[in-house]
Design a protein around this motif. Sequence first.
Motif, PDB file in Angstrom:
ATOM      1  N   TYR A   1      -7.690   2.796   9.831  1.00 33.30           N
ATOM      2  CA  TYR A   1      -8.567   1.764  10.393  1.00 33.30           C
ATOM      3  C   TYR A   1      -8.168   0.351   9.980  1.00 33.30           C
ATOM      4  O   TYR A   1      -8.787  -0.624  10.391  1.00 33.30           O
ATOM      5  CB  TYR A   1     -10.012   2.004   9.904  1.00 33.30           C
ATOM      6  CG  TYR A   1     -10.087   2.103   8.395  1.00 33.30           C
ATOM      7  CD1 TYR A   1     -10.211   0.973   7.608  1.00 33.30           C
ATOM      8  CD2 TYR A   1      -9.979   3.340   7.755  1.00 33.30           C
ATOM      9  CE1 TYR A   1     -10.234   1.057   6.226  1.00 33.30           C
ATOM     10  CE2 TYR A   1     -10.000   3.440   6.376  1.00 33.30           C
ATOM     11  CZ  TYR A   1     -10.128   2.297   5.616  1.00 33.30           C
ATOM     12  OH  TYR A   1     -10.132   2.383   4.250  1.00 33.30           O
ATOM     13  N   CYS A   2      -7.116   0.208   9.157  1.00 30.60           N
ATOM     14  CA  CYS A   2      -6.901  -1.051   8.429  1.00 30.60           C
ATOM     15  C   CYS A   2      -6.004  -2.020   9.192  1.00 30.60           C
ATOM     16  O   CYS A   2      -4.929  -1.644   9.661  1.00 30.60           O
ATOM     17  CB  CYS A   2      -6.270  -0.738   7.077  1.00 30.60           C
ATOM     18  SG  CYS A   2      -5.927  -2.222   6.125  1.00 30.60           S
TER      19      CYS A   2
ATOM     20  N   PHE B   1       0.051  -5.618   4.976  1.00 27.67           N
ATOM     21  CA  PHE B   1       0.629  -4.944   3.811  1.00 27.67           C
ATOM     22  C   PHE B   1       1.949  -4.301   4.223  1.00 27.67           C
ATOM     23  O   PHE B   1       2.250  -4.150   5.415  1.00 27.67           O
ATOM     24  CB  PHE B   1      -0.332  -3.869   3.259  1.00 27.67           C
ATOM     25  CG  PHE B   1      -0.588  -2.745   4.224  1.00 27.67           C
ATOM     26  CD1 PHE B   1       0.220  -1.625   4.244  1.00 27.67           C
ATOM     27  CD2 PHE B   1      -1.641  -2.824   5.125  1.00 27.67           C
ATOM     28  CE1 PHE B   1      -0.002  -0.601   5.147  1.00 27.67           C
ATOM     29  CE2 PHE B   1      -1.871  -1.803   6.035  1.00 27.67           C
ATOM     30  CZ  PHE B   1      -1.049  -0.689   6.045  1.00 27.67           C
TER      31      PHE B   1
ATOM     32  N   GLY C   1      -4.122  -5.150   0.835  1.00 30.44           N
ATOM     33  CA  GLY C   1      -3.152  -4.449   0.029  1.00 30.44           C
ATOM     34  C   GLY C   1      -3.807  -3.665  -1.122  1.00 30.44           C
ATOM     35  O   GLY C   1      -4.995  -3.414  -1.131  1.00 30.44           O
ATOM     36  N   THR C   2      -2.973  -3.344  -2.071  1.00 29.09           N
ATOM     37  CA  THR C   2      -3.427  -2.541  -3.206  1.00 29.09           C
ATOM     38  C   THR C   2      -2.948  -3.183  -4.504  1.00 29.09           C
ATOM     39  O   THR C   2      -1.856  -2.863  -4.996  1.00 29.09           O
ATOM     40  CB  THR C   2      -2.879  -1.095  -3.087  1.00 29.09           C
ATOM     41  OG1 THR C   2      -3.183  -0.589  -1.792  1.00 29.09           O
ATOM     42  CG2 THR C   2      -3.494  -0.182  -4.134  1.00 29.09           C
TER      43      THR C   2
ATOM     44  N   CYS D   1       0.860  -1.187   0.000  1.00 24.52           N
ATOM     45  CA  CYS D   1       0.000   0.000   0.000  1.00 24.52           C
ATOM     46  C   CYS D   1       0.889   1.227   0.000  1.00 24.52           C
ATOM     47  O   CYS D   1       2.001   1.203   0.544  1.00 24.52           O
ATOM     48  CB  CYS D   1      -0.902   0.035   1.231  1.00 24.52           C
ATOM     49  SG  CYS D   1      -2.146  -1.262   1.200  1.00 24.52           S
TER      50      CYS D   1
ATOM     51  N   ASN E   1      -7.406   1.099  -6.344  1.00 21.92           N
ATOM     52  CA  ASN E   1      -7.489   2.304  -5.518  1.00 21.92           C
ATOM     53  C   ASN E   1      -7.571   3.521  -6.432  1.00 21.92           C
ATOM     54  O   ASN E   1      -6.899   3.562  -7.474  1.00 21.92           O
ATOM     55  CB  ASN E   1      -6.285   2.405  -4.577  1.00 21.92           C
ATOM     56  CG  ASN E   1      -6.530   1.642  -3.286  1.00 21.92           C
ATOM     57  OD1 ASN E   1      -7.498   0.895  -3.178  1.00 21.92           O
ATOM     58  ND2 ASN E   1      -5.657   1.830  -2.316  1.00 21.92           N
TER      59      ASN E   1
ATOM     60  N   ARG F   1      -6.600   8.148   3.818  1.00 24.19           N
ATOM     61  CA  ARG F   1      -6.569   7.514   2.498  1.00 24.19           C
ATOM     62  C   ARG F   1      -5.551   8.233   1.613  1.00 24.19           C
ATOM     63  O   ARG F   1      -5.254   9.416   1.820  1.00 24.19           O
ATOM     64  CB  ARG F   1      -7.954   7.603   1.832  1.00 24.19           C
ATOM     65  CG  ARG F   1      -9.031   6.795   2.498  1.00 24.19           C
ATOM     66  CD  ARG F   1      -8.858   5.316   2.366  1.00 24.19           C
ATOM     67  NE  ARG F   1      -8.787   4.843   0.997  1.00 24.19           N
ATOM     68  CZ  ARG F   1      -8.774   3.549   0.654  1.00 24.19           C
ATOM     69  NH1 ARG F   1      -8.813   2.604   1.590  1.00 24.19           N
ATOM     70  NH2 ARG F   1      -8.708   3.189  -0.598  1.00 24.19           N
TER      71      ARG F   1
ATOM     72  N   CYS G   1      -3.903   3.220   5.934  1.00 23.41           N
ATOM     73  CA  CYS G   1      -5.179   3.835   6.328  1.00 23.41           C
ATOM     74  C   CYS G   1      -5.364   3.612   7.833  1.00 23.41           C
ATOM     75  O   CYS G   1      -4.950   2.577   8.371  1.00 23.41           O
ATOM     76  CB  CYS G   1      -6.324   3.217   5.544  1.00 23.41           C
ATOM     77  SG  CYS G   1      -6.137   3.439   3.760  1.00 23.41           S
TER      78      CYS G   1
HETATM   79  S1  SF4 Z   1      -5.378   0.813   0.900  1.00 25.04           S
HETATM   80 FE1  SF4 Z   1      -6.689  -0.849   1.670  1.00 25.04          FE
HETATM   81  S2  SF4 Z   1      -5.282  -2.453   2.366  1.00 25.04           S
HETATM   82 FE2  SF4 Z   1      -4.080  -0.564   2.111  1.00 25.04          FE
HETATM   83  S3  SF4 Z   1      -4.024   0.351   4.150  1.00 25.04           S
HETATM   84 FE3  SF4 Z   1      -5.761   1.270   3.058  1.00 25.04          FE
HETATM   85  S4  SF4 Z   1      -7.543  -0.040   3.577  1.00 25.04           S
HETATM   86 FE4  SF4 Z   1      -5.681  -1.167   4.126  1.00 25.04          FE
END
Ligand code: SF4
Length: 427
Positions: free
Chosen positions: A17-18, A22, A61-62, A11, A94, A131, A15
Motif C-alpha cells: 500500500y506504500c 524508498f 523508509g525504515t 526498506c 520496524n 510486511r 509494502c
Molecule cells: S516499511 Fe514503511 S516505508 Fe517501507 S515500504 Fe513498508 S510502509 Fe513503506
Amino acid sequence: MAGLYLHIPFCQQACSYCDFYFSTRLQRVDDFVDAMELRIHQAGRSRWGSTPFKTLYFGGGTPSLLSLKHVERLLLAVDQAFKTDFQEITLELNPENSSKEYLEGLASLGITRLSVGIQSLQPHILTFMHRAHDQEGALRCLEQLVASPFERWSADLIIANPGQTMEDVIADVRLLAGFEPPHISAYVLMLEERTRLEKQVALGRIQMPEGDIVADQMQAAQSILMQHGYFRYEVSSFARGGLQNRAIHNSRYWDHQPYLGLGPSAHSLWWDGTVENASATRWHEVKDLRQWMAVVHDNAADLNVVHDNAAHHAEYEKEFQQELEHLDAVSLAEERIMMALRTSEGISFNELADRYHVSFVEAHHQHIQQWIAHEWAVPGLVNHVKFTDRGLDRADALLLDLLTIPLKSHRLDVAESLPRESDKINA
Ligand code: SF4
C-alpha cells in the motif's frame, strides 16, 4: 523553533500500500549515511543554522535499518550543524529490526521516542500488506518495547484493509492496547497511486471496503482505545492518559511551526511567522536517491561558505529544492484551519486574526452552527470552534465543505496583489 526530519530511504521490501520514497538496495546505506552527514552540514550553513530546533524525527523508509553507529554519526552531525534544544528525538522502528540490544543502544544514544510500524497483529493481514514482519515478530517487538528503557513510544495500526473483518479489527486493537503503548496511531488504509495495491484493485483482484464498513471499524477501534484510557487528540492519534504522551514533532507540524526535511523526497516549510509578501515557502528535496547523493556531493566543496542572508540562501538551497511553493496568508490560514480542526484543540478566531490576518464570514458561522446542531462541534465556545468525536469522524468532509467559502482577509491591499491559490514554481 523548528522541527528537523531526516528521511532514511531504505526498506527491506515494498509494502503493498506504500507510496513513500524508498529503495530496497540496502548495499547503499553506508554511502547514504556519508551523504546525509554532508547534507546536514550543508543545511547548517544556511539560514537553518541559526534556527533553534525543538524536535528531531528519523522517518522513512525504515530508519531502523541504520546501525547504532550510523545513528550516532547522524546525531553528532545534527548537534554540530544546528542549534538544538530537543524536547523529543523520535526514530521509526520496524518490528523485524528490533532487539533488546538495539533498543538499549538507541536509548543510550539519546533517542527519546520510538514509533513502531506494527500495522496489524493478524497473520493474513500482514501477508496481504506484504510486511517484512509476521505476527510473532510483532508480538516479540512489543514485548521488547515494554521491557526497554523507552517511556515514550507509539505503535501504528492500519484499519479497514480488504478482507479484514470487524472481529479482526477488534482483536488487533485489544491485543495492541494490552501492551499499553503510550501512544497509538490508528489509520484507515488509503489507496495510493503507483502502489501494488492500486494495481490489484484496478485489475479487480481486490476490492476496497465500502465507506460504512470503514466508518464502523474505525468507530469500534476508537471505542476500545477509549475504554483502555486513550485520549483522541487528533483524527488518527491516541495518547494514553492524556496529552503528555502526544507526538510533539507531529503536533508542531499541525501548529504550522517551520520544519526542515533532509534526504530524498523530504518536505520542508520555511515560515518566519509574518504574513508579508507570501513569506512562507514549501518544497521537497530531490526524490531519487542517486540524484540526491549526486547533488549533495556536487555541493560538498561549498561547506566553508556560510549562506546566511536571504539571497545567498535562496541561491544555495535551490540546488536541493523541487516544487517550491510560495504560500500567501490566506493559503496558510486555510491549511491551519484544516490541520487544527483535525485535532481536539480546534482553532480560535483570535489566532486566525492575529497570526494570519483573516476571519470567518457569516457563511462559515452558519456552517459551524449546523455542526453544533448535529453534535459534530462543541457548543457554547466563545470565538473558538472544535469538533466533537463524532465531528472528528467526518472531519475531512466537513472541512472541505467549510473551505469552499473564501475567508475574509484583513489585509485587502496585500490579498488583492497576491494569487488566491499557492503559486507553484517548479524549481
Ligand atoms: S516499511 Fe514503511 S516505508 Fe517501507 S515500504 Fe513498508 S510502509 Fe513503506
